[in-house]
Structure formats: structure tokens, C-alpha cells
Design a protein around this motif. Structure first.
Motif, PDB file in Angstrom:
ATOM      1  N   VAL A 161       0.886  -1.171   0.000  1.00  0.00           N
ATOM      2  CA  VAL A 161       0.000   0.000   0.000  1.00  0.00           C
ATOM      3  C   VAL A 161       0.916   1.211   0.000  1.00  0.00           C
ATOM      4  CG1 VAL A 161      -1.883   1.191   1.162  1.00  0.00           C
ATOM      5  CG2 VAL A 161      -1.721  -1.295   1.308  1.00  0.00           C
ATOM      6  N   SER A 162       1.041   1.841  -1.162  1.00  0.00           N
ATOM      7  CA  SER A 162       2.137   2.787  -1.353  1.00  0.00           C
ATOM      8  C   SER A 162       1.677   4.056  -2.062  1.00  0.00           C
ATOM      9  CB  SER A 162       3.213   2.093  -2.204  1.00  0.00           C
ATOM     10  OG  SER A 162       4.229   2.989  -2.571  1.00  0.00           O
ATOM     11  N   GLY A 163       2.475   5.088  -1.944  1.00  0.00           N
ATOM     12  CA  GLY A 163       2.258   6.286  -2.742  1.00  0.00           C
ATOM     13  C   GLY A 163       2.784   6.127  -4.161  1.00  0.00           C
ATOM     14  N   ARG A 164       3.584   5.101  -4.383  1.00  0.00           N
ATOM     15  CA  ARG A 164       4.097   4.858  -5.736  1.00  0.00           C
ATOM     16  C   ARG A 164       2.981   4.302  -6.619  1.00  0.00           C
ATOM     17  NH1 ARG A 164       9.896   4.497  -6.402  1.00  0.00           N
ATOM     18  NH2 ARG A 164      10.977   4.558  -4.404  1.00  0.00           N
ATOM     19  N   SER A 165       3.202   4.382  -7.940  1.00  0.00           N
ATOM     20  CA  SER A 165       2.231   3.802  -8.865  1.00  0.00           C
ATOM     21  C   SER A 165       2.404   2.279  -8.888  1.00  0.00           C
ATOM     22  CB  SER A 165       2.431   4.366 -10.270  1.00  0.00           C
ATOM     23  OG  SER A 165       3.685   3.941 -10.781  1.00  0.00           O
ATOM     24  N   LEU A 166       1.358   1.579  -9.325  1.00  0.00           N
ATOM     25  CA  LEU A 166       1.454   0.112  -9.452  1.00  0.00           C
ATOM     26  C   LEU A 166       2.582  -0.276 -10.400  1.00  0.00           C
ATOM     27  CD1 LEU A 166      -2.272  -1.056  -9.682  1.00  0.00           C
ATOM     28  CD2 LEU A 166      -0.754  -1.055  -7.710  1.00  0.00           C
ATOM     29  N   GLU A 167       2.745   0.516 -11.443  1.00  0.00           N
ATOM     30  CA  GLU A 167       3.800   0.224 -12.414  1.00  0.00           C
ATOM     31  C   GLU A 167       5.177   0.266 -11.734  1.00  0.00           C
ATOM     32  OE1 GLU A 167       3.672   2.955 -15.650  1.00  0.00           O
ATOM     33  OE2 GLU A 167       5.316   1.983 -16.716  1.00  0.00           O
ATOM     34  N   GLN A 168       5.394   1.305 -10.910  1.00  0.00           N
ATOM     35  CA  GLN A 168       6.672   1.406 -10.194  1.00  0.00           C
ATOM     36  C   GLN A 168       6.835   0.251  -9.206  1.00  0.00           C
ATOM     37  OE1 GLN A 168       6.087   5.313  -8.397  1.00  0.00           O
ATOM     38  NE2 GLN A 168       7.833   6.100  -9.530  1.00  0.00           N
ATOM     39  N   LEU A 169       5.752  -0.094  -8.515  1.00  0.00           N
ATOM     40  CA  LEU A 169       5.829  -1.176  -7.528  1.00  0.00           C
ATOM     41  C   LEU A 169       6.199  -2.488  -8.205  1.00  0.00           C
ATOM     42  CD1 LEU A 169       2.715  -0.355  -5.298  1.00  0.00           C
ATOM     43  CD2 LEU A 169       5.127   0.000  -4.728  1.00  0.00           C
ATOM     44  N   ASP A 170       5.553  -2.785  -9.341  1.00  0.00           N
ATOM     45  CA  ASP A 170       5.836  -4.040 -10.034  1.00  0.00           C
ATOM     46  C   ASP A 170       7.272  -4.069 -10.539  1.00  0.00           C
ATOM     47  OD1 ASP A 170       3.345  -4.981  -9.498  1.00  0.00           O
ATOM     48  OD2 ASP A 170       2.492  -4.479 -11.450  1.00  0.00           O
ATOM     49  N   HIS A 171       7.766  -2.917 -10.956  1.00  0.00           N
ATOM     50  CA  HIS A 171       9.149  -2.831 -11.421  1.00  0.00           C
ATOM     51  C   HIS A 171      10.112  -3.092 -10.251  1.00  0.00           C
ATOM     52  CE1 HIS A 171      12.587  -1.476 -13.708  1.00  0.00           C
ATOM     53  NE2 HIS A 171      12.871  -0.622 -12.740  1.00  0.00           N
ATOM     54  N   LEU A 172       9.863  -2.426  -9.108  1.00  0.00           N
ATOM     55  CA  LEU A 172      10.755  -2.558  -7.948  1.00  0.00           C
ATOM     56  C   LEU A 172      10.752  -3.971  -7.375  1.00  0.00           C
ATOM     57  CD1 LEU A 172      10.090   0.634  -5.785  1.00  0.00           C
ATOM     58  CD2 LEU A 172      12.239  -0.005  -6.880  1.00  0.00           C
ATOM     59  N   PHE A 173       9.561  -4.590  -7.332  1.00  0.00           N
ATOM     60  CA  PHE A 173       9.429  -5.870  -6.639  1.00  0.00           C
ATOM     61  C   PHE A 173       9.477  -7.062  -7.599  1.00  0.00           C
ATOM     62  CE2 PHE A 173       8.720  -4.713  -2.219  1.00  0.00           C
ATOM     63  CZ  PHE A 173       8.500  -3.350  -2.341  1.00  0.00           C
ATOM     64  N   ALA A 174       9.783  -6.843  -8.863  1.00  0.00           N
ATOM     65  CA  ALA A 174       9.896  -7.939  -9.826  1.00  0.00           C
ATOM     66  C   ALA A 174      10.906  -8.956  -9.312  1.00  0.00           C
ATOM     67  CB  ALA A 174      10.335  -7.388 -11.182  1.00  0.00           C
ATOM     68  N   PRO A 175      10.657 -10.260  -9.536  1.00  0.00           N
ATOM     69  CA  PRO A 175       9.593 -10.849 -10.358  1.00  0.00           C
ATOM     70  C   PRO A 175       8.254 -10.996  -9.620  1.00  0.00           C
ATOM     71  CG  PRO A 175      10.973 -12.589  -9.485  1.00  0.00           C
ATOM     72  CD  PRO A 175      11.553 -11.286  -8.980  1.00  0.00           C
ATOM     73  N   LEU A 176       8.169 -10.542  -8.361  1.00  0.00           N
ATOM     74  CA  LEU A 176       6.888 -10.669  -7.654  1.00  0.00           C
ATOM     75  C   LEU A 176       5.882  -9.692  -8.258  1.00  0.00           C
ATOM     76  CD1 LEU A 176       7.963 -10.814  -3.884  1.00  0.00           C
ATOM     77  CD2 LEU A 176       7.837 -12.644  -5.585  1.00  0.00           C
ATOM     78  N   ARG A 177       4.634 -10.070  -8.190  1.00  0.00           N
ATOM     79  CA  ARG A 177       3.555  -9.175  -8.579  1.00  0.00           C
ATOM     80  C   ARG A 177       2.502  -9.300  -7.490  1.00  0.00           C
ATOM     81  NH1 ARG A 177      -0.744  -8.618 -12.195  1.00  0.00           N
ATOM     82  NH2 ARG A 177      -0.636  -6.722 -13.458  1.00  0.00           N
ATOM     83  N   LEU A 178       2.754  -8.568  -6.409  1.00  0.00           N
ATOM     84  CA  LEU A 178       1.945  -8.712  -5.199  1.00  0.00           C
ATOM     85  C   LEU A 178       0.643  -7.930  -5.323  1.00  0.00           C
ATOM     86  CD1 LEU A 178       4.889  -8.179  -2.696  1.00  0.00           C
ATOM     87  CD2 LEU A 178       3.697 -10.342  -3.135  1.00  0.00           C
ATOM     88  N   PRO A 179      -0.390  -8.327  -4.556  1.00  0.00           N
ATOM     89  CA  PRO A 179      -1.567  -7.462  -4.470  1.00  0.00           C
ATOM     90  C   PRO A 179      -1.092  -6.074  -4.045  1.00  0.00           C
ATOM     91  CG  PRO A 179      -1.954  -9.522  -3.288  1.00  0.00           C
ATOM     92  CD  PRO A 179      -0.495  -9.516  -3.681  1.00  0.00           C
ATOM     93  N   ALA A 180      -1.721  -5.030  -4.576  1.00  0.00           N
ATOM     94  CA  ALA A 180      -1.207  -3.687  -4.273  1.00  0.00           C
ATOM     95  C   ALA A 180      -2.247  -2.621  -4.514  1.00  0.00           C
ATOM     96  CB  ALA A 180       0.033  -3.404  -5.132  1.00  0.00           C
TER      97      ALA A 180
END
Ligand code: MG
Length: 247
Positions: A63-82
Motif C-alpha cells: 500500500v504505497s504512494g508509488r504507482s502500481l507500475e513502479q511497484l511491479d518494477h521494484l518488486f519484480a519478479p513478484l507481482r503482489l496485491p497492491a
């Protein structure tokens, strides 16, 4: 809700498989860097998140101020609920609305200020914009003045202060609303919600989980806070997660 000055918050209770775990990202899972794109993502933490996500039957969300796109990039290869952009974006929804013209004007002006103050960063997230001065505190007055002038032209937007950052974003979206929405849905519904976060914006998340009989965990020593448990730093959060993920 009474939100108090509590200098010594106890650590969270032992990890439980019936939790729904909501995690802020910057200042909670990741140490701050002098610019948002320079953060380091610890591989041991990624592995722990993957294990815990499965152990909680999927009930682990960023649960972040970042965009989902940024989160998926940072946490790759995970794609967590967000939930991204402080709850404006939810996985599975369409893209957030196009930014209004005054926001685009502000973006241009803020970039000019950032050019004059190397180290300051304008983070364009589409429907929201964040002005950062962690890398150059001298930029704060100019960034603040721009944001405060722009808000008058942005009905429906609010100014969200953070740690060395000021963000303009639509009213109504906040981390508490994002958590409440997820708690109505599988796989989060019916679990004990736990929110871990460091910043002012996380207080909404704390209030949401406490209203559901859950556990609020403050990272660092910001005061006052509604949280009743604490961890000292992102490093401590990562160790806590890695330990919880041990078989
Ligand atoms: Mg944070």
C-alpha cells in the motif's frame, strides 16, 4: 481515535497465518534514497515476501504512494496485491484518470525549480505529482510555494505532506480507504489486518486496521501516531519479515 505520543512502542506480536498484511514501501520495506528511483530492494526481503504471500493465502499487499507500475518494477519478479498512489490505483482497475491541466503546468514549473536545485526531484505519477527535496533541502521553500499556489487551481485535490516531500493528489483516496476496500474482498476478508508504515499517510492505514480489530505497526519514531506497536527502521522490518518467513 486517540493518537498519542508513545516513545517506546512494543514490537508487533508473533507473526500469525491468519493475518492480512498491508505494507507501506518507502521508509518501511525500503530505506530512503536521495531520489525515489535510487532505492535498493533487498533480495532476501523479496524472497521473504514471496514466502509470506503464499503462507497468508495471498493476503499480503503493498500500500504505497508509488504507482502500481513502479511497484511491479521494484518488486519484480513478484507481482503482489497492491494499492498504488495512496489508494487511487487498485490492481485490476483501469488506469487512473488523466491529470488535469493545472497539474501538468505545475509539473513543468517544478521541473524548472528542480533544475535550479540539483538533487530535488519531481516525481510525475500521472494523476498525482510528488515534489521531493531530500536530495537538496534548499529546494523546499520554492517547491512548497509552487504546490501551495497550484492547489488553488486544483479543486478536488489536496496537498499531502510527507517526509521531505509534498504530494498533490485527489481528495478521498487514502491508504485507509484502500485497506478497507481490500478487507471487503478475498483473500483479505475475515483476517486480522496488520498495517506497517512510517509516514503521516500511513496513519489512515493504521486507523483502518485498528477499526477492524487489527494491529498498527509504526516504523521509526514519528509522533504522534495511532500505532500501538513499533519497529525501529526499515532494516528491522526486513529482519522481522525474513525471520517470519523461516520454515
Ligand atoms: Mg513510507
Amino acid at each position: 481515535m486517540a493518537c498519542m505520543r508513545r516513545p517506546d512502542l512494543p514490537p508487533p506480536p508473533p507473526f500469525s497465518d491468519d493475518w492480512a498484511l498491508f505494507l507501506d514501501v518507502d521508509g518501511t520495506l525500503l530505506d530512503f534514497a536521495d531520489a525515489p528511483h535510487r532505492v535498493h530492494v533487498d533480495p532476501d526481503m523479496l524472497e521473504a515476501l514471496d514466502v509470506l504471500h503464499r503462507r497468508l493465502d495471498g493476503a499480503l499487499a503493498l500500500v504505497s504512494g508509488r504507482s502500481l507500475e513502479q511497484l511491479d518494477h521494484l518488486f519484480a519478479p513478484l507481482r503482489l496485491p497492491a494499492a498504488g498512489l495512496h489508494g487511487l490505483e487498485h490492481r485490476g482497475d483501469g488506469p487512473a484518470a488523466k491529470p488535469p491541466t493545472p497539474l501538468r503546468t505545475l509539473r513543468g514549473e517544478a521541473r524548472t525549480v528542480a533544475l535550479r536545485h540539483p538533487g530535488a526531484v519531481v516525481e510525475d505519477k500521472g494523476a498525482t505529482i510528488a515534489l521531493h527535496w531530500r536530495g537538496n533541502p534548499d529546494a523546499e521553500p520554492a517547491m512548497r510555494a509552487l504546490a501551495e499556489a497550484a492547489i488553488a487551481w486544483l479543486p478536488g485535490y489536496s496537498l499531502q505532506p510527507g517526509d521531505h516531500v509534498l504530494e498533490l493528489r485527489p481528495k478521498g483516496a487514502n491508504k485507509g480507504a484502500a485497506v478497507a476496500r481490500m478487507l471487503d474482498e478475498a483473500p483479505f476478508a475475515g483476517r486480522t489486518p496488520v498495517f506497517v508504515g512510517d509516514d503521516h499517510t500511513d496513519e489512515h492505514g493504521f486507523e483502518a486496521v485498528l477499526a477492524h480489530g487489527g494491529i498498527a505497526v509504526l516504523v521509526g519514531d514519528r509522533q504522534p501516531s495511532c500505532a500501538r506497536h513499533g519497529l525501529a527502521s526499515p532494516a528491522e522490518v526486513r529482519s522481522w519479515l525474513v525471520e517470519a518467513a523461516q520454515p
